[in-house]
Design a protein around this motif. Structure first.
Motif, PDB file in Angstrom:
ATOM      1  N   ARG A 145       7.960  -5.318   1.490  1.00  0.00           N
ATOM      2  CA  ARG A 145       6.599  -5.457   0.970  1.00  0.00           C
ATOM      3  C   ARG A 145       5.946  -4.080   0.814  1.00  0.00           C
ATOM      4  O   ARG A 145       5.293  -3.795  -0.187  1.00  0.00           O
ATOM      5  N   GLU A 146       6.167  -3.210   1.824  1.00  0.00           N
ATOM      6  CA  GLU A 146       5.511  -1.901   1.822  1.00  0.00           C
ATOM      7  C   GLU A 146       6.006  -1.025   0.670  1.00  0.00           C
ATOM      8  O   GLU A 146       5.256  -0.209   0.141  1.00  0.00           O
ATOM      9  N   GLU A 147       7.274  -1.184   0.293  1.00  0.00           N
ATOM     10  CA  GLU A 147       7.771  -0.397  -0.841  1.00  0.00           C
ATOM     11  C   GLU A 147       7.080  -0.818  -2.143  1.00  0.00           C
ATOM     12  O   GLU A 147       6.886  -0.006  -3.041  1.00  0.00           O
ATOM     13  N   ILE A 148       6.723  -2.080  -2.207  1.00  0.00           N
ATOM     14  CA  ILE A 148       6.123  -2.591  -3.447  1.00  0.00           C
ATOM     15  C   ILE A 148       4.620  -2.304  -3.497  1.00  0.00           C
ATOM     16  O   ILE A 148       4.075  -1.955  -4.552  1.00  0.00           O
ATOM     17  N   THR A 149       3.964  -2.398  -2.343  1.00  0.00           N
ATOM     18  CA  THR A 149       2.514  -2.164  -2.338  1.00  0.00           C
ATOM     19  C   THR A 149       2.147  -0.689  -2.496  1.00  0.00           C
ATOM     20  O   THR A 149       0.968  -0.359  -2.593  1.00  0.00           O
ATOM     21  N   THR A 150       3.150   0.195  -2.543  1.00  0.00           N
ATOM     22  CA  THR A 150       2.829   1.590  -2.838  1.00  0.00           C
ATOM     23  C   THR A 150       2.192   1.716  -4.220  1.00  0.00           C
ATOM     24  O   THR A 150       1.380   2.609  -4.446  1.00  0.00           O
ATOM     25  N   VAL A 151       2.589   0.838  -5.139  1.00  0.00           N
ATOM     26  CA  VAL A 151       2.037   0.949  -6.502  1.00  0.00           C
ATOM     27  C   VAL A 151       1.368  -0.343  -6.973  1.00  0.00           C
ATOM     28  O   VAL A 151       0.717  -0.346  -8.024  1.00  0.00           O
ATOM     29  N   HIS A 152       1.573  -1.456  -6.247  1.00  0.00           N
ATOM     30  CA  HIS A 152       0.975  -2.732  -6.663  1.00  0.00           C
ATOM     31  C   HIS A 152      -0.154  -3.144  -5.716  1.00  0.00           C
ATOM     32  O   HIS A 152      -0.156  -2.782  -4.531  1.00  0.00           O
ATOM     33  N   ASP A 153      -1.038  -3.944  -6.243  1.00  0.00           N
ATOM     34  CA  ASP A 153      -2.140  -4.522  -5.479  1.00  0.00           C
ATOM     35  C   ASP A 153      -1.574  -5.397  -4.347  1.00  0.00           C
ATOM     36  O   ASP A 153      -0.785  -6.320  -4.607  1.00  0.00           O
ATOM     37  N   ALA A 154      -1.978  -5.108  -3.117  1.00  0.00           N
ATOM     38  CA  ALA A 154      -1.411  -5.806  -1.952  1.00  0.00           C
ATOM     39  C   ALA A 154      -1.702  -7.307  -2.008  1.00  0.00           C
ATOM     40  O   ALA A 154      -0.856  -8.131  -1.628  1.00  0.00           O
TER      41      ALA A 154
END
Ligand SMILES: [Zn+2]
Length: 300
Positions: free
Chosen positions: A48-57
């Motif tokens: 999840r953390e890799e994705i929320t670096t650039v996407h809205d959590a």
């Protein structure tokens, strides 16, 4: 050896009833299993953390928890959704990140046998794309000391609108998209360089537009190439609206790989679109792509 990432969920995570040629992944994996110079690997699950670096959590969490609205899911497609859509999405992101890590560690080429999900935006998905693996990889690469400038070359027939929008304010990324003008997405975003092709463009038109575009780029200016290599410009593609042949696409890939090779530019290949009828045409074109990449990798 060319490292490629593939998981059975790339196909199995999509419902057989979905209007999407889900079998292209398994068919391609079967074809490439015997090809010299290609090593297939199982991708890990992205976090999840890799994705929320650039996407809205909030968007990320709602997708992971199966809480997207019907309207949001409809904009993405791949429906009806099955629970496996979540691990599928995380494996695809993991495959892209592992291919990236390969080329950052060893140079040369590596690829994901899916991904290139360029229609995903900061807080919503569209056009078969849930999270934008190109933007996630760009962010991840910029955290490493080696990478200061990234070239994102999107040759899928559809504009890389999500990537363009997400990376618009990033001076470290140069986004390039060569696409059909009169095709999805009908509301285009602004890449750093956009080139539009007319409907039914042939090999000659396509390759001369590409040559003109490539002539404006100095691959030595970059530390990393993220190549979205969609094969939907193919003449038999249902969604492509162009008239490029299998050989034309092979020439396209050859030009890109030659320039990257000469500049010793580490290159990640994202599979991108391909919706030909018969499906074998799409599989042929992807087989050509990865076979050619393996040949360049062997020359290093
Ligand atoms: Zn496409």
């Amino acid at each position: 050896m060319l490292n490629l990432y593939y998981h059975p969920l790339y196909t199995g995570g999509i419902d057989p009833e979905a209007r999407f040629p889900r079998d292209r992944y398994t068919l391609l994996a079967q074809r490439l299993a015997g090809v010299n110079g290609i090593q297939m690997h199982t991708p890990r699950l992205a976090t999840r953390e890799e994705i929320t670096t650039v996407h809205d959590a909030d968007y990320v969490d709602r997708f992971l928890n199966g809480e997207l609205s019907d309207k949001e899911a409809r904009k993405i497609g791949l429906r009806p959704w099955r629970p496996e859509i979540v691990p599928r999405t995380l494996r695809i992101m993991g495959g892209s990140l592992q291919a990236l890590d390969d080329v950052l560690s060893h140079g040369g080429l590596a690829g994901n046998m899916a991904g290139g999900t360029h229609h995903a935006f900061y807080d919503y998905g569209s056009g078969y794309c849930i999270f934008n693996d190109i933007a996630v990889c760009a962010h991840h690469a910029l955290q490493t000391p080696k990478v200061k400038r990234i070239l994102i070359l999107d040759l899928d027939v559809h504009q890389g609108d999500g990537t363009a929008a997400m990376l618009q304010s990033w001076d470290s990324c140069y986004t390039v998209s060569l696409h059909g003008g009169n095709n999805f997405p009908f509301k285009k975003q602004q890449s750093d360089l956009d080139v539009e092709l007319p409907c039914d463009a042939t090999d000659t038109e396509y390759l001369s537009a590409l040559d003109e575009l490539l002539a404006t780029l100095n691959f030595n200016d970059y530390d990393l190439l993220l190549y979205q290599a969609g094969v939907d410009p193919l003449i038999t593609d249902r969604l492509g609206r162009l008239a490029v042949t299998r050989e034309g696409l092979n020439q396209r890939n050859l030009r890109v790989f030659e320039k990257a090779h000469l500049a010793c530019l580490p290159t990640v290949i994202f599979m991108g679109g391909g919706y030909a009828e018969p499906i074998a045409d799409t599989v042929d074109a992807f087989q050509d792509l990865f076979t050619l990449a393996a040949q360049f990798q062997a020359q290093r």
